[in-house]
Write a protein that holds these residues in place. Structure first.
Motif, PDB file in Angstrom:
ATOM      1  N   SER A 122      -4.982   0.926  -3.408  1.00 41.12           N
ATOM      2  CA  SER A 122      -4.145   0.771  -4.601  1.00 41.12           C
ATOM      3  C   SER A 122      -2.668   0.894  -4.248  1.00 41.12           C
ATOM      4  O   SER A 122      -1.817   0.217  -4.850  1.00 41.12           O
ATOM      5  CB  SER A 122      -4.511   1.814  -5.657  1.00 41.12           C
ATOM      6  N   ALA A 123      -2.347   1.741  -3.266  1.00 42.08           N
ATOM      7  CA  ALA A 123      -0.955   1.907  -2.854  1.00 42.08           C
ATOM      8  C   ALA A 123      -0.404   0.605  -2.284  1.00 42.08           C
ATOM      9  O   ALA A 123       0.734   0.213  -2.583  1.00 42.08           O
ATOM     10  CB  ALA A 123      -0.844   3.025  -1.823  1.00 42.08           C
ATOM     11  N   ILE A 124      -1.211  -0.077  -1.466  1.00 46.18           N
ATOM     12  CA  ILE A 124      -0.765  -1.361  -0.910  1.00 46.18           C
ATOM     13  C   ILE A 124      -0.478  -2.345  -2.029  1.00 46.18           C
ATOM     14  O   ILE A 124       0.566  -3.014  -2.045  1.00 46.18           O
ATOM     15  CB  ILE A 124      -1.823  -1.930   0.054  1.00 46.18           C
ATOM     16  N   ARG A 125      -1.400  -2.444  -2.973  1.00 47.53           N
ATOM     17  CA  ARG A 125      -1.211  -3.384  -4.084  1.00 47.53           C
ATOM     18  C   ARG A 125       0.004  -3.006  -4.928  1.00 47.53           C
ATOM     19  O   ARG A 125       0.754  -3.882  -5.389  1.00 47.53           O
ATOM     20  CB  ARG A 125      -2.472  -3.434  -4.946  1.00 47.53           C
ATOM     21  N   GLY A 130       8.475 -10.811   8.734  1.00 48.57           N
ATOM     22  CA  GLY A 130       7.481 -11.602   8.003  1.00 48.57           C
ATOM     23  C   GLY A 130       6.461 -12.238   8.930  1.00 48.57           C
ATOM     24  O   GLY A 130       5.258 -12.226   8.657  1.00 48.57           O
ATOM     25  N   MET A 131       6.932 -12.786  10.054  1.00 47.38           N
ATOM     26  CA  MET A 131       6.012 -13.392  11.020  1.00 47.38           C
ATOM     27  C   MET A 131       5.129 -12.341  11.675  1.00 47.38           C
ATOM     28  O   MET A 131       3.935 -12.555  11.898  1.00 47.38           O
ATOM     29  CB  MET A 131       6.797 -14.176  12.062  1.00 47.38           C
ATOM     30  N   ALA A 132       5.715 -11.169  11.965  1.00 46.30           N
ATOM     31  CA  ALA A 132       4.948 -10.110  12.606  1.00 46.30           C
ATOM     32  C   ALA A 132       3.823  -9.616  11.711  1.00 46.30           C
ATOM     33  O   ALA A 132       2.719  -9.322  12.189  1.00 46.30           O
ATOM     34  CB  ALA A 132       5.877  -8.955  12.986  1.00 46.30           C
ATOM     35  N   LEU A 133       4.077  -9.516  10.411  1.00 49.33           N
ATOM     36  CA  LEU A 133       3.032  -9.075   9.484  1.00 49.33           C
ATOM     37  C   LEU A 133       1.848 -10.037   9.488  1.00 49.33           C
ATOM     38  O   LEU A 133       0.689  -9.611   9.513  1.00 49.33           O
ATOM     39  CB  LEU A 133       3.606  -8.938   8.075  1.00 49.33           C
ATOM     40  N   ARG A 134       2.117 -11.335   9.463  1.00 49.36           N
ATOM     41  CA  ARG A 134       1.025 -12.306   9.473  1.00 49.36           C
ATOM     42  C   ARG A 134       0.287 -12.300  10.811  1.00 49.36           C
ATOM     43  O   ARG A 134      -0.938 -12.324  10.854  1.00 49.36           O
ATOM     44  CB  ARG A 134       1.544 -13.715   9.178  1.00 49.36           C
ATOM     45  N   GLN A 135       1.035 -12.267  11.903  1.00 51.76           N
ATOM     46  CA  GLN A 135       0.416 -12.373  13.226  1.00 51.76           C
ATOM     47  C   GLN A 135      -0.351 -11.110  13.607  1.00 51.76           C
ATOM     48  O   GLN A 135      -1.427 -11.181  14.207  1.00 51.76           O
ATOM     49  CB  GLN A 135       1.495 -12.687  14.264  1.00 51.76           C
ATOM     50  N   ARG A 136       0.197  -9.950  13.254  1.00 48.12           N
ATOM     51  CA  ARG A 136      -0.427  -8.685  13.664  1.00 48.12           C
ATOM     52  C   ARG A 136      -1.556  -8.274  12.726  1.00 48.12           C
ATOM     53  O   ARG A 136      -2.549  -7.662  13.156  1.00 48.12           O
ATOM     54  CB  ARG A 136       0.642  -7.592  13.706  1.00 48.12           C
ATOM     55  N   LYS A 181      10.220  -2.644   1.936  1.00 48.29           N
ATOM     56  CA  LYS A 181       8.813  -2.248   1.795  1.00 48.29           C
ATOM     57  C   LYS A 181       7.891  -3.042   2.702  1.00 48.29           C
ATOM     58  O   LYS A 181       6.743  -2.630   2.933  1.00 48.29           O
ATOM     59  CB  LYS A 181       8.387  -2.389   0.337  1.00 48.29           C
ATOM     60  N   MET A 182       8.344  -4.173   3.223  1.00 41.96           N
ATOM     61  CA  MET A 182       7.542  -4.897   4.206  1.00 41.96           C
ATOM     62  C   MET A 182       7.302  -4.038   5.438  1.00 41.96           C
ATOM     63  O   MET A 182       6.205  -4.040   6.015  1.00 41.96           O
ATOM     64  CB  MET A 182       8.222  -6.211   4.577  1.00 41.96           C
ATOM     65  N   MET A 183       8.319  -3.284   5.858  1.00 39.67           N
ATOM     66  CA  MET A 183       8.135  -2.395   7.008  1.00 39.67           C
ATOM     67  C   MET A 183       7.309  -1.168   6.630  1.00 39.67           C
ATOM     68  O   MET A 183       6.508  -0.678   7.448  1.00 39.67           O
ATOM     69  CB  MET A 183       9.491  -1.975   7.580  1.00 39.67           C
ATOM     70  N   THR A 184       7.488  -0.663   5.429  1.00 35.79           N
ATOM     71  CA  THR A 184       6.629   0.429   4.960  1.00 35.79           C
ATOM     72  C   THR A 184       5.168   0.013   5.053  1.00 35.79           C
ATOM     73  O   THR A 184       4.310   0.776   5.527  1.00 35.79           O
ATOM     74  CB  THR A 184       6.997   0.807   3.519  1.00 35.79           C
ATOM     75  N   LEU A 185       4.876  -1.207   4.630  1.00 35.90           N
ATOM     76  CA  LEU A 185       3.505  -1.715   4.694  1.00 35.90           C
ATOM     77  C   LEU A 185       3.062  -1.970   6.126  1.00 35.90           C
ATOM     78  O   LEU A 185       1.893  -1.747   6.465  1.00 35.90           O
ATOM     79  CB  LEU A 185       3.391  -2.984   3.857  1.00 35.90           C
ATOM     80  N   PRO A 209      -3.559 -10.252  10.187  1.00 34.35           N
ATOM     81  CA  PRO A 209      -4.073 -11.366   9.384  1.00 34.35           C
ATOM     82  C   PRO A 209      -5.132 -10.931   8.367  1.00 34.35           C
ATOM     83  O   PRO A 209      -5.259 -11.529   7.303  1.00 34.35           O
ATOM     84  CB  PRO A 209      -4.662 -12.315  10.438  1.00 34.35           C
ATOM     85  N   GLN A 210      -5.841  -9.848   8.690  1.00 31.07           N
ATOM     86  CA  GLN A 210      -6.890  -9.365   7.794  1.00 31.07           C
ATOM     87  C   GLN A 210      -6.317  -8.647   6.575  1.00 31.07           C
ATOM     88  O   GLN A 210      -7.021  -8.433   5.586  1.00 31.07           O
ATOM     89  CB  GLN A 210      -7.853  -8.440   8.550  1.00 31.07           C
ATOM     90  N   GLN A 211      -5.043  -8.268   6.623  1.00 34.80           N
ATOM     91  CA  GLN A 211      -4.398  -7.590   5.500  1.00 34.80           C
ATOM     92  C   GLN A 211      -3.415  -8.487   4.753  1.00 34.80           C
ATOM     93  O   GLN A 211      -2.953  -8.129   3.673  1.00 34.80           O
ATOM     94  CB  GLN A 211      -3.630  -6.345   5.999  1.00 34.80           C
ATOM     95  N   PHE A 212      -3.105  -9.645   5.327  1.00 35.33           N
ATOM     96  CA  PHE A 212      -2.041 -10.466   4.767  1.00 35.33           C
ATOM     97  C   PHE A 212      -2.369 -10.976   3.364  1.00 35.33           C
ATOM     98  O   PHE A 212      -1.460 -11.306   2.593  1.00 35.33           O
ATOM     99  CB  PHE A 212      -1.734 -11.641   5.699  1.00 35.33           C
TER     100      PHE A 212
END
Length: 296
Positions: free
Chosen positions: A122-125, A190-196, A74-78, A198-201
Motif C-alpha cells: 500500500s505504501a508503494i501505491r 527513470g531508466m534505472a527503475l525500469r531496468q533494475r 519519490k522515484m528514488m525513495t521507491l 521490471p517486476q515492480q515497474f
C-alpha cells in the motif's frame, strides 16, 4: 503511432509564455529551421528525451541545469524500497510505522493518526498514485533510521547510478533549498527503475488504488492519454513548477521523457505529448545522436 493525438496548435496552447527552441542546437536529425514551443519560464524549464533501449539522447534543453525535483524525489525513495524488497529486508506485507514527524507532513498525504502503520504494498501505491508525503517520510525513516540518514542514502545511490548533479535532502520532495537535480539525472533514474526492477515497474502505471475502503485517485494524466505511456511520476512545488518523468513503451520503442518547470499540468502534459510524437517520427541514426551515459 496513429493513436497519438496530433498537436498542430501547441504553440497557441503555450501562447505568449512560450519560448521557441531551435532544434538545430540539439543532438537530433531535425532540419535546422524546425522549432518547438516549450513552457516558460526559462529559469525553471528543462527537458530531455532518451531512447531507453540505447541510451541515445533525442532531444534536450537545459538538461544539465540544476532544478528542484519536487515529488520526482519519490522515484528514488521507491528505488531504495524496491531494493529492500529484492534483498528480503522487507516483504509487501511488512508494516511500516508512521511517526509523528511523518504524519505531520503537509499534503498531499493519506492522513495517519499516532501509532498507525501501512503495509509496503500500500505504501508503494500511495507514493506512486497519491504522491503521499507522509508515507514517503515513513518509508525513509523505516529504511534509514531517520529521514536525514535516508536522504544521505538516496544521494549515495544517485551517485552509483550516474546521477552526478543530484542531492537529496528528504524523502518526499517537499521544499528544501539544498535539494536539486537535473532533467538528465531524472532520466537516468527513470531508466534505472525500469531496468533494475521490471517486476515492480507496473506500479507506475496505476492511476488509482483502494485504501481502507476508499478509492484514492492519482494525478498523472499522461496515463491513458497517449497509447504506450506506462508511467512514471509527476511533481510540483512552487519553486520547481510542474515536473514529470514519463515512460513510453510501445511498438518496439521505449522512451524516457523528462519535462521540468512548466507553468501548469496541462502545459507540461501537452509538451510531453509533443516530444513523444516528435521522437517517434525521428529516423534512427546513430551518427546523429549521442550516447547519454556509459553502461553502468
Amino acid at each position: 503511432m496513429s493513436n497519438l493525438r496530433p498537436l498542430p496548435l501547441i504553440q497557441r496552447v503555450f501562447a505568449a509564455l512560450a519560448l521557441l527552441v531551435l532544434l538545430a542546437g540539439c543532438t537530433t536529425a531535425t532540419p535546422p529551421d524546425s522549432v518547438l514551443a516549450v513552457p516558460a519560464p526559462a529559469r525553471k524549464y528543462a527537458a530531455i528525451v532518451v531512447d531507453a533501449r540505447t541510451g541515445k539522447q533525442l532531444f534536450e534543453v537545459s538538461s544539465t541545469a540544476q532544478r528542484y525535483p519536487a515529488s520526482l524525489t519519490k522515484m528514488m525513495t521507491l528505488y531504495l524500497l524496491f531494493e529492500a524488497l529484492e534483498t528480503g529486508r522487507v516483504t509487501k506485507e511488512t508494516q511500516i510505522p508512521v511517526s509523528d514527524h511523518a504524519a505531520s507532513q503537509p499534503p498531499t498525504k493519506l492522513r495517519f493518526r499516532r501509532g498507525e502503520s501501512i503495509d509496503v504494498d500500500s505504501a508503494i501505491r500511495a507514493i506512486v498514485v497519491k504522491s503521499a508525503n507522509d508515507v514517503a517520510v515513513a518509508v525513509g525513516e523505516y529504511l534509514g533510521g531517520s529521514e536525514e540518514q535516508f536522504a544521505a542514502m538516496m544521494t549515495s545511490k544517485a551517485r552509483q547510478l550516474g546521477m552526478t548533479s543530484t542531492v537529496f535532502r528528504n524523502a518526499s520532495g517537499l521544499p528544501d533549498d539544498d535539494q536539486h537535480t537535473t532533467a538528465r539525472d531524472m532520466a537516468v533514474l527513470g531508466m534505472a527503475l525500469r531496468q533494475r526492477f521490471p517486476q515492480q515497474f507496473h506500479y507506475f502505471s496505476e492511476s488509482d488504488f483502494m485504501f481502507r475502503g476508499r478509492l484514492v485517485r492519482g494525478h498523472n494524466d499522461m496515463l491513458g492519454r497517449v497509447r504506450g505511456v506506462d508511467g512514471i511520476k509527476t511533481g510540483y512545488i512552487r519553486a520547481s513548477g510542474f515536473n514529470i518523468v514519463t515512460s513510453y513503451n510501445a511498438d518496439g520503442r521505449n522512451l524516457i521523457v523528462v519535462v521540468m518547470g512548466a507553468d501548469s499540468a496541462r502545459q507540461r502534459n501537452d509538451h510531453v505529448e509533443a516530444l513523444i510524437q516528435r521522437s517517434l517520427s525521428l529516423s534512427v541514426d546513430g551518427a546523429k545522436t549521442r550516447l547519454m551515459f556509459a553502461e553502468q
